[in-house]
Design a protein around this motif. Structure first.
Motif, PDB file in Angstrom:
ATOM      1  N   ALA A   1      74.883  17.516   5.995  1.00  0.00           N
ATOM      2  CA  ALA A   1      73.493  17.585   6.487  1.00  0.00           C
ATOM      3  C   ALA A   1      72.939  18.981   6.211  1.00  0.00           C
ATOM      4  N   PRO A   2      71.613  19.103   5.876  1.00  0.00           N
ATOM      5  CA  PRO A   2      71.068  20.442   5.578  1.00  0.00           C
ATOM      6  C   PRO A   2      71.062  21.331   6.819  1.00  0.00           C
ATOM      7  N   ARG A   3      71.592  22.545   6.645  1.00  0.00           N
ATOM      8  CA  ARG A   3      71.615  23.538   7.731  1.00  0.00           C
ATOM      9  C   ARG A   3      70.390  24.434   7.598  1.00  0.00           C
TER      10      ARG A   3
ATOM     11  N   ASP B   1      58.578  34.799  -7.299  1.00  0.00           N
ATOM     12  CA  ASP B   1      58.881  35.999  -6.515  1.00  0.00           C
ATOM     13  C   ASP B   1      58.123  35.856  -5.189  1.00  0.00           C
ATOM     14  N   TRP B   2      58.891  35.817  -4.083  1.00  0.00           N
ATOM     15  CA  TRP B   2      58.263  35.544  -2.781  1.00  0.00           C
ATOM     16  C   TRP B   2      57.298  36.642  -2.362  1.00  0.00           C
ATOM     17  N   ALA B   3      57.616  37.886  -2.689  1.00  0.00           N
ATOM     18  CA  ALA B   3      56.700  38.976  -2.298  1.00  0.00           C
ATOM     19  C   ALA B   3      55.373  38.807  -3.040  1.00  0.00           C
TER      20      ALA B   3
ATOM     21  N   SER C   1      57.560  25.253  -6.012  1.00  0.00           N
ATOM     22  CA  SER C   1      58.414  24.409  -6.861  1.00  0.00           C
ATOM     23  C   SER C   1      58.731  25.183  -8.134  1.00  0.00           C
ATOM     24  N   GLY C   2      60.019  25.327  -8.451  1.00  0.00           N
ATOM     25  CA  GLY C   2      60.365  25.946  -9.724  1.00  0.00           C
ATOM     26  C   GLY C   2      60.122  24.990 -10.878  1.00  0.00           C
ATOM     27  N   SER C   3      60.436  23.718 -10.658  1.00  0.00           N
ATOM     28  CA  SER C   3      60.398  22.722 -11.735  1.00  0.00           C
ATOM     29  C   SER C   3      58.993  22.189 -12.015  1.00  0.00           C
TER      30      SER C   3
ATOM     31  N   LEU D   1      58.913  18.147   0.493  1.00  0.00           N
ATOM     32  CA  LEU D   1      57.939  17.137   0.036  1.00  0.00           C
ATOM     33  C   LEU D   1      58.683  15.874  -0.400  1.00  0.00           C
ATOM     34  N   ARG D   2      59.789  16.057  -1.153  1.00  0.00           N
ATOM     35  CA  ARG D   2      60.534  14.892  -1.666  1.00  0.00           C
ATOM     36  C   ARG D   2      61.229  14.149  -0.530  1.00  0.00           C
ATOM     37  N   ALA D   3      61.810  14.921   0.404  1.00  0.00           N
ATOM     38  CA  ALA D   3      62.619  14.281   1.460  1.00  0.00           C
ATOM     39  C   ALA D   3      61.745  13.638   2.531  1.00  0.00           C
TER      40      ALA D   3
ATOM     41  N   LEU E   1      63.931  12.907  13.492  1.00  0.00           N
ATOM     42  CA  LEU E   1      62.993  13.512  14.445  1.00  0.00           C
ATOM     43  C   LEU E   1      63.793  14.271  15.494  1.00  0.00           C
ATOM     44  N   LEU E   2      63.754  15.565  15.379  1.00  0.00           N
ATOM     45  CA  LEU E   2      64.440  16.420  16.351  1.00  0.00           C
ATOM     46  C   LEU E   2      63.500  16.747  17.510  1.00  0.00           C
ATOM     47  N   SER E   3      62.226  16.908  17.196  1.00  0.00           N
ATOM     48  CA  SER E   3      61.222  17.196  18.222  1.00  0.00           C
ATOM     49  C   SER E   3      60.819  15.902  18.917  1.00  0.00           C
TER      50      SER E   3
END
Ligand code: NDP
Ligand code: AOF
Length: 383
Positions: free
Chosen positions: A186-188, A135-137, A87-89, A54-56, A27-29
């Motif tokens: 740690a995730p950046r 594709d994000w667009a 999700s790709g998988s 979702l997983r984390a 919790l950073l906030s």
């Protein structure tokens, strides 16, 4: 349908981490900041997180305030925003509270992932396959088609990184918490890669405020795109050009046009509008370019934004604006509105530019704003 406004929201430590490597979410906030996040959720049509989050975190992504939910319903909106994941998988756990709480659920995935996700989730979500890869667009276009106007993206690292790198984020809201994680794994927030404008590109700060013990800053990406694809920063600059068009002294015999010249790092170099400074015939692009030295090295990588396609023929000056742009060494133009036949039949400034190797991106969704100050000059069928 227009793409939604994309707001990236994240909380980070002083060393840029989104989380630590321990069990459970960091919790950073604090309470006040989570309430600020709740208000943004309530103002959004949809909230997106990646499957990694979702997983984390096993988030619910609710609007927690009863008053805010009631306000949404009073406005004719669902109590909770649409919840979206990528999700790709397709490997998604139907036991996660994401699938059983709050608003409707939507999964964007690949053709292969769709079969997996449908088998796992059943009726808990609508699953949209976007082909061999996500594709994000295309994803944002699809959300726009579903009526999503404001999309809040709550992470995680890989999702934020892609949207910023692709120039698809309109705004970044970052809460910086007064702590240092210090763990190398740690995730950046943002991973390595080529971001618009490169390492020297600077975003625009829209505002900053303390919220409890975190500092929240709002940024807007400003570095122009580099292809004929249109980025969020491109739309920002083109909207400014359309606003400048509205400032022109009105005329019955010429269009009102606005133009902005922007360097590759997102610095505004010059702006102009039609009939600027009392010159009855000056054009917007001409006025803007005239403010820069002809040998300015930034012009070679700059983008010119013009509310109307640069002109191809001109009686009042020796060179039309399309030629001025080519001669200035500019290699990219973004425009909202193709020139109608009102004054010059068959003008094809875009063709002149393209023939000279200039990349031209068009943003038809801003044509209405470009036309507005010229509505007395065009017939309704043209507009
Ligand atoms: N502090 C904060 O504000 C926040 C912190 N976090 C933290 O971030 C971390 C999670 O980040 P991260 O692991 O990067 O996860 P993300 O939430 O960014 O999700 C990554 C996953 O999303 C899917 N995905 C993303 N992009 C694509 C694409 N282009 N095509 C197909 N699938 C795609 C993939 O799912 P798949 O594997 O199914 O193919 C991928 O593994 C956690 O530690 C979490 O606590 C998260 C949100 C906010
Ligand atoms: N840790 C963290 C955030 N994490 C985000 O909050 C989501 C969970 O929200 P909820 O379902 O309401 O519990 C989670 O998935 C992640 O996107 N957000 C923040 O503003 N600040 C924080 O410190």
């Amino acid at each position: 349908m227009p793409r939604p406004h994309v707001l990236l929201s994240a909380a980070v430590s002083l060393d840029g981490c989104l989380d630590d490597t321990g069990e459970g979410r960091l919790l950073l906030s604090g309470a006040e900041d989570f309430d600020r996040v709740d208000a943004i959720r309530a103002a959004s049509d949809a909230i997106l997180v990646g499957a990694g989050t979702l997983r984390a975190d096993r988030p619910r992504l609710l609007v927690n305030s009863q008053e805010r939910r009631a306000g949404r319903v009073a406005d004719g909106r669902p109590a909770y925003p649409l919840k979206v994941t990528v999700s790709g998988s397709g490997e998604l756990d139907p036991g996660d509270p994401f699938w059983t709480t709050g608003g409707e659920r939507l999964v964007y995935t690949t053709d292969r992932g769709a079969a997996v996700a449908r088998a796992r989730l059943g009726d808990a979500a609508r699953v949209v396959a976007l082909g061999a890869a996500v594709d994000w667009a295309a994803l944002l276009d699809d959300l726009g088609g579903r009526g999503v106007r404001r999309l809040m993206v709550e992470g995680g690292a890989r999702v934020h990184t892609q949207l910023l790198r692709l120039g698809l984020a309109d705004e970044l809201r970052l809460a910086v918490a007064p702590l240092v994680v210090g763990e190398p794994d740690a995730p950046r927030l943002f991973g390595p890669g080529a971001y618009p404008g490169g390492p020297r590109g600077r975003m625009r700060v829209l505002g900053s405020e303390p919220v409890g013990d975190v500092i929240v800053t709002r940024y807007a990406p400003t570095a122009p795109g580099t292809t004929d694809g249109v980025t969020a920063a491109d739309r920002h600059w083109l909207r400014l050009a359309c606003d400048l068009a509205a400032d022109c002294p009105p005329s019955e015999t010429a269009f009102s046009v606005g133009a902005v010249v922007v360097a590759a790092d997102g610095t505004e170099l010059a702006r102009g509008h039609s009939r600027e400074g009392g010159d009855p015939v000056v054009h917007a692009e001409e006025a803007a370019l005239a403010k820069l030295p002809g040998d300015d090295p930034r012009l070679a990588t700059a983008t010119v934004y013009s509310s109307l396609e640069p002109c191809a023929h001109r009686a009042s000056r020796p060179k039309p604006c399309a030629r001025l742009i080519v001669d200035a060494g500019v290699r990219r133009v973004v425009t909202a509105w193709r020139e109608p036949d009102t004054f010059v039949p068959g003008a094809d400034g875009i063709g002149v530019l393209a023939q000279a190797g200039v990349v031209v991106a068009e943003v038809p969704e801003l044509a209405a704003a470009a036309i507005l100050p010229n509505r007395h000059l065009v017939t309704p069928t043209v507009s």
